[in-house]
Design a protein around this motif. Structure first.
Motif, short mmCIF file in Angstrom:
data_model
loop_
_atom_site.label_atom_id
_atom_site.label_comp_id
_atom_site.label_asym_id
_atom_site.label_seq_id
_atom_site.Cartn_x
_atom_site.Cartn_y
_atom_site.Cartn_z
N GLN A 49 0.81 -1.30 0.03
CA GLN A 49 0.32 0.20 -0.27
C GLN A 49 0.87 0.80 0.38
O GLN A 49 0.66 1.97 -0.81
CB GLN A 49 -0.28 -0.03 1.17
N ARG A 52 1.62 1.64 -3.45
CA ARG A 52 0.90 2.27 -3.94
C ARG A 52 0.91 4.12 -3.54
O ARG A 52 0.30 4.69 -4.96
CB ARG A 52 -0.32 1.91 -3.74
N ALA A 53 1.08 4.21 -2.83
CA ALA A 53 0.77 5.65 -2.20
C ALA A 53 1.88 6.21 -3.30
O ALA A 53 2.34 7.14 -3.55
CB ALA A 53 0.92 5.86 -1.27
N MET A 56 1.22 7.29 -6.54
CA MET A 56 0.60 7.64 -6.85
C MET A 56 0.13 9.20 -7.14
O MET A 56 0.07 10.31 -7.39
CB MET A 56 -0.64 7.42 -6.01
N PHE A 57 1.13 10.02 -6.00
CA PHE A 57 1.07 11.11 -5.27
C PHE A 57 2.41 11.69 -5.56
O PHE A 57 3.20 10.35 -4.97
CB PHE A 57 1.11 11.09 -3.65
#
Lengths: 178, 178, 178, 178
Positions: A49, A52-53, A56-57
């Protein structure tokens, strides 16, 4: 929600050229995931996770940090060499700090009153702790929480709603927003 | 980002006592998922995600709507009875509108230039379309996008950063935020 | 384990040029999955599993059949047109028979005493029912059960262990077996 | 397929009171999974699959063994203490042997010509290697392969098809088989 959160106590950093302090990240939101390399829930959920963060940011908006808070199996997971091998195999490229130990165990873990691993910490741009949760946080909720602290920080910094509009635009693709 | 998005053209509503218009939802953010009951990607991803969004955000902040945009297999999925059975079996409780058909197909789908199903539409509190995407949207990104439009709407409505702080609080649990 | 199982009562076949009877499949093992097109567990688990079985075992050894046993929502899923659209969208290419209805419901479902859908039926090469289970069957267990009836049928047919050796060889890749 | 496979060279055993040899397991099929504790594919797929196999088949029919074939990151995963901590956290209860090292690396890994981890080895009741595969093996295929060697072994041992019938019965539940 007024004061900054406790600084991290880190014995050793990996995946970074220089030590990192929470204070030095002021101006960016920070997602910190406390984990242990032999913790199944960290390996299957918490760390993917965080990856993924990270993907994504934008780096300039959100720092993603791992905190290796070893409170058991020190002989197996307590060395920087073991952790380094783990990070290599799992292709974790964001900075990871090894929580410093004193006679009572990992210091940062205790300072935050963490119940175990994985624990998710989310700080706003002013270094205030806005989310602290043990166990799995659903992706949708974490995405919302990150955007909430990003928007909040921008509002604080920019003094108006304009910054929020930019935050929204970040998660829209060109063809998808009017 | 100035004008409101096209109103939906709905032939029949399910899971609601009265017809719903986009205009009537002004003041709340709106997540609308365009789907077909025989579309595998809608069944496995788009609709479960809408259910997660429904469970995660407050009804007063976010309306979740399904749009049944049938552009193929009309004999199998074109009736309200077929859709009603589907919604019952998949335990979908949010309102679903059947996109009205004219000689060229589903009207709302065409008005928005949708490429297919599933398509995710996200509107802010002023009814402006802020995200329009065909295919799967990752949960973390959708959570961020929802929070961005919630925060933005509050900033618009309230004129300051205070509303954003509340938005952030929504995604923190009591023991998790300072 | 002596007698053949009840013949299927089929109103209409899809994905096959000619009607199929259980008796006509004698000599091959048969995996039959009873399902409804609006049954979530069938769509997410039972049917994908049947597709995996179809891909894994040779057609000459294992027949894979769908039985559309509609016992609810007849208006939505009772027509051949609806089922045909469903099979098309989910890319199900193995033969599917629509269980014939009498005044009491689907005949085959009742003849076998099925509790609901999905139900997995596995027959050996002599047409005897060897597994009958409601709900999800783990892939590993189903693979074992299929191989058990394949091996058994071969032993019956061939009279020795040689056939079993061939059955084993089927699941080894050339480089993987000695 | 005539000769027995090479004996394992094990430096240290965990989860067993006494050392285990391949020869000592004669009469049972054997599933051996070669892994490394820091190999992501082993942790996410190979080892959970071995646990499922352990749960599904009787101990008297199938032995499940782990082989810790460390060919990299020796300082992190090379000690029995590190492996013991890993097995504890991942709740792996079947016996695991640490592949003995010589100057060229892990001996058993080399004797079998393994390409990497995870590698799945499946032996029949006579100790012959029947499946050797690098990477993920689908559950359905592994279940079939295990049943094939169980049935084959029984035919060899029992001289007829009767044993196969018993093998089939193992994977049927009482209410599910005729």
């Amino acid at each position: 929600m007024s004061d900054a959160a406790p600084e991290w106590a880190i014995a050793h950093w990996l995946n970074t050229h220089a030590p990192i302090t929470l204070a030095s990240l002021r101006g960016r939101a920070v997602l910190a995931v406390a984990f242990q390399m032999l913790c199944p829930g960290c390996v299957s959920q918490g760390l993917p996770q965080a990856q993924r963060a990270r993907a994504m940011f934008a780096e300039g908006d959100l720092a993603v940090i791992g905190l290796h808070t070893v409170f058991e199996h020190h002989e197996a997971q307590g060395s920087a060499a073991a952790l380094s091998a783990f990070l290599h195999e799992y292709r974790i490229h964001f900075p990871v700090g090894i929580d410093a130990q004193d006679a009572h165990g990992p210091i940062t873990m205790r300072a935050y009153g963490m119940r175990g691993t994985p624990t998710t910490l989310l700080y706003d741009r002013a270094g205030r702790l806005r989310l602290h949760e043990f166990g799995h946080v659903e992706d949708m909720r974490l995405g919302a929480a990150i955007m909430a602290v990003l928007g909040d920080g921008r509002a604080t910094a920019g003094g108006g709603g304009g910054g929020d509009g930019e935050a929204a635009a970040e998660v829209c693709r060109p063809e998808g927003c009017t």
